[in-house]
Motif scaffolding. Structure first.
Motif, PDB file in Angstrom:
ATOM      1  N   GLU A  53       0.875  -1.171   0.011  1.00 12.95           N
ATOM      2  CA  GLU A  53       0.224   0.058  -0.054  1.00 12.95           C
ATOM      3  C   GLU A  53       0.811   1.317   0.122  1.00 12.95           C
ATOM      4  O   GLU A  53       0.614   2.132  -0.719  1.00 12.95           O
ATOM      5  CB  GLU A  53      -0.843   0.056   1.180  1.00 12.95           C
ATOM      6  CG  GLU A  53      -1.885   1.166   1.204  1.00 12.95           C
ATOM      7  CD  GLU A  53      -2.704   1.210   2.587  1.00 12.95           C
ATOM      8  OE1 GLU A  53      -3.007   2.375   3.105  1.00 12.95           O
ATOM      9  OE2 GLU A  53      -3.243  -0.057   2.967  1.00 12.95           O
ATOM     10  N   ARG A  54       1.771   1.439   0.883  1.00 14.76           N
ATOM     11  CA  ARG A  54       2.793   2.378   0.666  1.00 14.76           C
ATOM     12  C   ARG A  54       3.541   2.748  -0.259  1.00 14.76           C
ATOM     13  O   ARG A  54       3.809   3.989  -0.812  1.00 14.76           O
ATOM     14  CB  ARG A  54       3.575   2.289   2.279  1.00 14.76           C
ATOM     15  CG  ARG A  54       2.897   2.084   3.421  1.00 14.76           C
ATOM     16  CD  ARG A  54       3.981   1.881   4.596  1.00 14.76           C
ATOM     17  NE  ARG A  54       3.219   1.920   5.737  1.00 14.76           N
ATOM     18  CZ  ARG A  54       3.955   1.739   6.895  1.00 14.76           C
ATOM     19  NH1 ARG A  54       5.154   1.835   7.186  1.00 14.76           N
ATOM     20  NH2 ARG A  54       3.270   1.575   7.888  1.00 14.76           N
ATOM     21  N   GLU A  55       3.915   1.553  -0.825  1.00 10.15           N
ATOM     22  CA  GLU A  55       4.783   1.900  -2.323  1.00 10.15           C
ATOM     23  C   GLU A  55       4.076   1.713  -3.512  1.00 10.15           C
ATOM     24  O   GLU A  55       4.462   1.982  -4.532  1.00 10.15           O
ATOM     25  CB  GLU A  55       5.880   0.798  -2.379  1.00 10.15           C
ATOM     26  CG  GLU A  55       6.730   0.685  -1.333  1.00 10.15           C
ATOM     27  CD  GLU A  55       7.800   1.859  -1.408  1.00 10.15           C
ATOM     28  OE1 GLU A  55       8.196   2.562  -2.505  1.00 10.15           O
ATOM     29  OE2 GLU A  55       8.149   2.409  -0.433  1.00 10.15           O
ATOM     30  N   GLY A  56       2.677   1.480  -3.385  1.00 12.21           N
ATOM     31  CA  GLY A  56       1.707   1.409  -4.350  1.00 12.21           C
ATOM     32  C   GLY A  56       2.054   0.206  -5.548  1.00 12.21           C
ATOM     33  O   GLY A  56       2.037   0.592  -6.815  1.00 12.21           O
ATOM     34  N   ILE A  57       2.367  -0.855  -4.754  1.00 14.12           N
ATOM     35  CA  ILE A  57       2.658  -2.004  -5.527  1.00 14.12           C
ATOM     36  C   ILE A  57       1.580  -3.264  -5.055  1.00 14.12           C
ATOM     37  O   ILE A  57       1.110  -3.053  -4.175  1.00 14.12           O
ATOM     38  CB  ILE A  57       4.139  -2.258  -5.907  1.00 14.12           C
ATOM     39  CG1 ILE A  57       4.553  -2.677  -4.270  1.00 14.12           C
ATOM     40  CG2 ILE A  57       4.789  -1.392  -6.515  1.00 14.12           C
ATOM     41  CD1 ILE A  57       6.052  -2.980  -4.302  1.00 14.12           C
ATOM     42  N   SER A  58       1.517  -4.207  -5.865  1.00 15.95           N
ATOM     43  CA  SER A  58       1.106  -5.334  -5.454  1.00 15.95           C
ATOM     44  C   SER A  58       1.384  -6.171  -4.583  1.00 15.95           C
ATOM     45  O   SER A  58       2.751  -6.144  -4.207  1.00 15.95           O
ATOM     46  CB  SER A  58       0.537  -6.399  -6.778  1.00 15.95           C
ATOM     47  OG  SER A  58       1.767  -7.098  -7.009  1.00 15.95           O
ATOM     48  N   VAL A  59       0.830  -6.830  -3.798  1.00 19.40           N
ATOM     49  CA  VAL A  59       1.095  -7.801  -2.617  1.00 19.40           C
ATOM     50  C   VAL A  59       2.073  -8.677  -3.124  1.00 19.40           C
ATOM     51  O   VAL A  59       2.945  -9.285  -2.546  1.00 19.40           O
ATOM     52  CB  VAL A  59      -0.020  -8.205  -1.648  1.00 19.40           C
ATOM     53  CG1 VAL A  59       0.292  -9.122  -0.511  1.00 19.40           C
ATOM     54  CG2 VAL A  59      -0.763  -6.840  -1.073  1.00 19.40           C
ATOM     55  N   GLU A  60       1.525  -9.272  -4.118  1.00 14.46           N
ATOM     56  CA  GLU A  60       2.168 -10.562  -4.942  1.00 14.46           C
ATOM     57  C   GLU A  60       3.829 -10.187  -5.318  1.00 14.46           C
ATOM     58  O   GLU A  60       4.560 -10.768  -4.844  1.00 14.46           O
ATOM     59  CB  GLU A  60       1.359 -10.939  -6.108  1.00 14.46           C
ATOM     60  CG  GLU A  60       0.222 -11.530  -5.799  1.00 14.46           C
ATOM     61  CD  GLU A  60      -1.016 -10.418  -5.541  1.00 14.46           C
ATOM     62  OE1 GLU A  60      -0.827  -9.150  -5.866  1.00 14.46           O
ATOM     63  OE2 GLU A  60      -1.890 -11.043  -5.073  1.00 14.46           O
ATOM     64  N   TYR A  61       3.749  -8.734  -5.723  1.00 18.38           N
ATOM     65  CA  TYR A  61       4.989  -8.445  -6.075  1.00 18.38           C
ATOM     66  C   TYR A  61       5.923  -8.191  -4.892  1.00 18.38           C
ATOM     67  O   TYR A  61       7.153  -8.496  -4.625  1.00 18.38           O
ATOM     68  CB  TYR A  61       5.073  -7.056  -6.809  1.00 18.38           C
ATOM     69  CG  TYR A  61       6.455  -6.707  -7.450  1.00 18.38           C
ATOM     70  CD1 TYR A  61       7.146  -7.419  -8.394  1.00 18.38           C
ATOM     71  CD2 TYR A  61       6.956  -5.458  -7.165  1.00 18.38           C
ATOM     72  CE1 TYR A  61       8.390  -6.888  -8.807  1.00 18.38           C
ATOM     73  CE2 TYR A  61       8.057  -5.029  -7.639  1.00 18.38           C
ATOM     74  CZ  TYR A  61       8.717  -5.770  -8.694  1.00 18.38           C
ATOM     75  OH  TYR A  61       9.936  -5.310  -9.135  1.00 18.38           O
ATOM     76  N   VAL A  62       5.508  -7.682  -3.735  1.00 16.47           N
ATOM     77  CA  VAL A  62       6.092  -7.498  -2.561  1.00 16.47           C
ATOM     78  C   VAL A  62       6.563  -8.862  -2.230  1.00 16.47           C
ATOM     79  O   VAL A  62       7.797  -9.052  -1.503  1.00 16.47           O
ATOM     80  CB  VAL A  62       5.260  -6.643  -1.406  1.00 16.47           C
ATOM     81  CG1 VAL A  62       5.841  -6.735   0.020  1.00 16.47           C
ATOM     82  CG2 VAL A  62       5.022  -5.388  -1.850  1.00 16.47           C
ATOM     83  N   SER A  63       5.564  -9.935  -2.047  1.00 17.65           N
ATOM     84  CA  SER A  63       5.884 -11.299  -1.456  1.00 17.65           C
ATOM     85  C   SER A  63       7.045 -11.679  -2.355  1.00 17.65           C
ATOM     86  O   SER A  63       8.266 -12.265  -1.724  1.00 17.65           O
ATOM     87  CB  SER A  63       4.813 -12.043  -1.573  1.00 17.65           C
ATOM     88  OG  SER A  63       3.805 -11.534  -0.739  1.00 17.65           O
TER      89      SER A  63
END
Length: 70
Positions: free
Chosen positions: A19-29
């Motif tokens: 949310e803070r970076e404006g990217i998907s949870v899948e990408y963060v994972s």
């Protein structure tokens, strides 16, 4: 960057990072998986779980991060 900002304040959930970076949870994972393999971050499960740096941010240089991410 989010993990560095929150260092010492407990674990940060992948959803909060996304949310803070404006990217998907899948990408963060995916990114966290690579950083865990490089032993730059640790993970904890549960309601207060998430990800945290294993060292203070000042001790982690960008070359290590880039090497981990390929």
């Amino acid at each position: 960057l989010q993990l560095a900002r929150s260092h010492g304040g407990g674990y940060l959930a992948a959803s909060a990072i996304a949310e803070r970076e404006g990217i998907s949870v899948e990408y963060v994972s995916k990114l966290m998986h690579l950083l865990r393999k490089a032993e730059l971050v640790e993970a904890a499960r549960g309601t207060t779980g998430g990800f945290a740096l294993v060292e203070p941010p000042a001790r982690i240089n960008l070359a290590r991060v880039f090497a981990a991410l390929g």
